[in-house]
Design an enzyme around this catalytic site. Sequence first.
Site, PDB file in Angstrom:
ATOM      1  N   LYS A 153      33.499  28.197  10.010  1.00 53.41           N
ATOM      2  CA  LYS A 153      34.512  28.507  10.657  1.00 53.41           C
ATOM      3  C   LYS A 153      35.389  29.352  10.161  1.00 53.41           C
ATOM      4  O   LYS A 153      35.024  29.933   8.857  1.00 53.41           O
ATOM      5  CB  LYS A 153      35.191  27.054  10.994  1.00 53.41           C
ATOM      6  N   ARG A 187      44.755  13.195   9.371  1.00 58.45           N
ATOM      7  CA  ARG A 187      45.091  14.213  10.125  1.00 58.45           C
ATOM      8  C   ARG A 187      44.106  13.973  11.492  1.00 58.45           C
ATOM      9  O   ARG A 187      44.756  13.341  12.322  1.00 58.45           O
ATOM     10  CB  ARG A 187      44.072  15.306   9.231  1.00 58.45           C
ATOM     11  N   TYR A 197      59.452  46.359  -6.781  1.00 57.08           N
ATOM     12  CA  TYR A 197      60.338  45.871  -5.901  1.00 57.08           C
ATOM     13  C   TYR A 197      61.048  44.542  -6.548  1.00 57.08           C
ATOM     14  O   TYR A 197      60.571  43.649  -7.156  1.00 57.08           O
ATOM     15  CB  TYR A 197      59.943  45.234  -4.737  1.00 57.08           C
ATOM     16  N   MET A 214      53.418  46.016  -0.022  1.00 57.07           N
ATOM     17  CA  MET A 214      52.309  46.193   1.270  1.00 57.07           C
ATOM     18  C   MET A 214      51.176  46.822   0.996  1.00 57.07           C
ATOM     19  O   MET A 214      49.905  46.350   1.358  1.00 57.07           O
ATOM     20  CB  MET A 214      53.109  46.729   2.486  1.00 57.07           C
TER      21      MET A 214
HETATM   22  C1  LIG Z   1      35.744  18.830   9.131  1.00 52.43           C
HETATM   23  C2  LIG Z   1      35.224  19.559   7.990  1.00 52.43           C
HETATM   24  N1  LIG Z   1      34.216  19.408   7.287  1.00 52.43           N
HETATM   25  C3  LIG Z   1      33.820  20.041   6.342  1.00 52.43           C
HETATM   26  C4  LIG Z   1      34.538  21.123   5.897  1.00 52.43           C
HETATM   27  C5  LIG Z   1      34.111  21.815   4.610  1.00 52.43           C
HETATM   28  O1  LIG Z   1      34.952  21.851   3.283  1.00 52.43           O
HETATM   29  P1  LIG Z   1      34.947  22.538   2.346  1.00 52.43           P
HETATM   30  O2  LIG Z   1      34.892  23.946   2.398  1.00 52.43           O
HETATM   31  O3  LIG Z   1      35.918  21.764   1.433  1.00 52.43           O
HETATM   32  O4  LIG Z   1      33.304  22.297   1.570  1.00 52.43           O
HETATM   33  C6  LIG Z   1      35.844  21.460   6.581  1.00 52.43           C
HETATM   34  C7  LIG Z   1      36.703  22.305   5.838  1.00 52.43           C
HETATM   35  O5  LIG Z   1      37.983  22.209   5.716  1.00 52.43           O
HETATM   36  C8  LIG Z   1      36.205  20.430   7.394  1.00 52.43           C
HETATM   37  O6  LIG Z   1      37.231  20.768   8.104  1.00 52.43           O
END
Ligand SMILES: Cc1ncc(COP(=O)(O)O)c(C=O)c1O
Length: 354
Positions: free
Chosen positions: A35, A129, A252, A300
């Site tokens: 992702k 969550r 800065y 920047m």
């Molecule tokens: C639902 C879910 N599974 C697995 C993972 C993988 O976690 P990690 O990157 O800490 O191994 C994530 C990452 O946030 C997640 O949201």
Amino acid sequence: MRGTRVEIRCAALTHNARRARPWQAGSAEVFAMVKADGYGHGLTLAADAMAGEVDGFGVAVLEEARALREHGVSAPILLAEGFFDQDELEQARGLSLEVVVHSSWQVGLLLEHPGPLRIWLKLNTGMNRLGLRPDIALEAAGQLAAAGMKPMGVMSHFACADEASDGRSNTQLRLAGEIADALDLPLSAANSAALIRYPHARAQRVRPGIMLYGSSPFDWQSAAELDLAVSHRFTARLIAINEVQPGDTVGYGATWTAARPGRIGVVAAGYGDGYPRHAPSGTPAAVNGQPTVLVGRVSMDMLTIDLNGIQADIGDEVELWGDDVDVDKVARACGTISYELFCQITGRPERIIV
Ligand SMILES: Cc1ncc(COP(=O)(O)O)c(C=O)c1O
């Protein structure tokens, strides 16, 4: 050429995906989380590099899943946030995704629009969550099964598996295991931290993310100690060198003051490239393999480093993280995690795929 670069190493991604195997001990499936554009490495690039080592991929949103399918990925894809509306539900069906169902409104939508779908029922076991409460999950599983949509698995996510004093994962795992047993379904719970640390949490499917990208989930153990390879290297060039005298300030806000005569290197990378602006003086960097630190505020397009005692010339490469500078140390200095550093690189640095 400005020379500000992010180098992505495919062989390192492959190596790290292979490293998930010994830890998952035996039969658990490995789903690589790709992702957020493969944690900033490139979605399809990460999937290609890991394809031979893993059983499937995890994405957060439908667009990511579609991009993988359009790229030709035929392996299973887990849609970790599930569908957002009926249109997405139908698209998820069309793309043959495995869909996480985490909320009662999604169960309701499914019951209104029944049809074949691979469902992972997500439990809230204490993360608070996403996820259904265990009692609601049992009821939902029954309703879905009655409508011809029996879930294929039960999923949960750990809140503290990467914390040194983790007092929650065992309780979360026990709760998830009870529901998986009651429904006689496979369980998936482990992220990178849990899969490395808790053999009993590996269950039927693990979902590593950050370890695949060459970063350690733990404060107390480095990626190198876990035999994870650097997959993301951020470098830029020295574009100016300034002499400073005691009392001179840099950058800065004049937040850093020279205590002695010295040299300051100006590096062509800043928050416009995705380097964190809040990186404080003292954040590690390296020039020609020599360790040094940031001094003064990140701006920047530039940042400044201490060159005292360092052999360096204009045009030399400065590593912001990678081989000599552990991304996890940079993240800690900035009060963040490597996930964020990887994800916030902008489109400006040149991307070199190795
Ligand atoms: C639902 C879910 N599974 C697995 C993972 C993988 O976690 P990690 O990157 O800490 O191994 C994530 C990452 O946030 C997640 O949201």
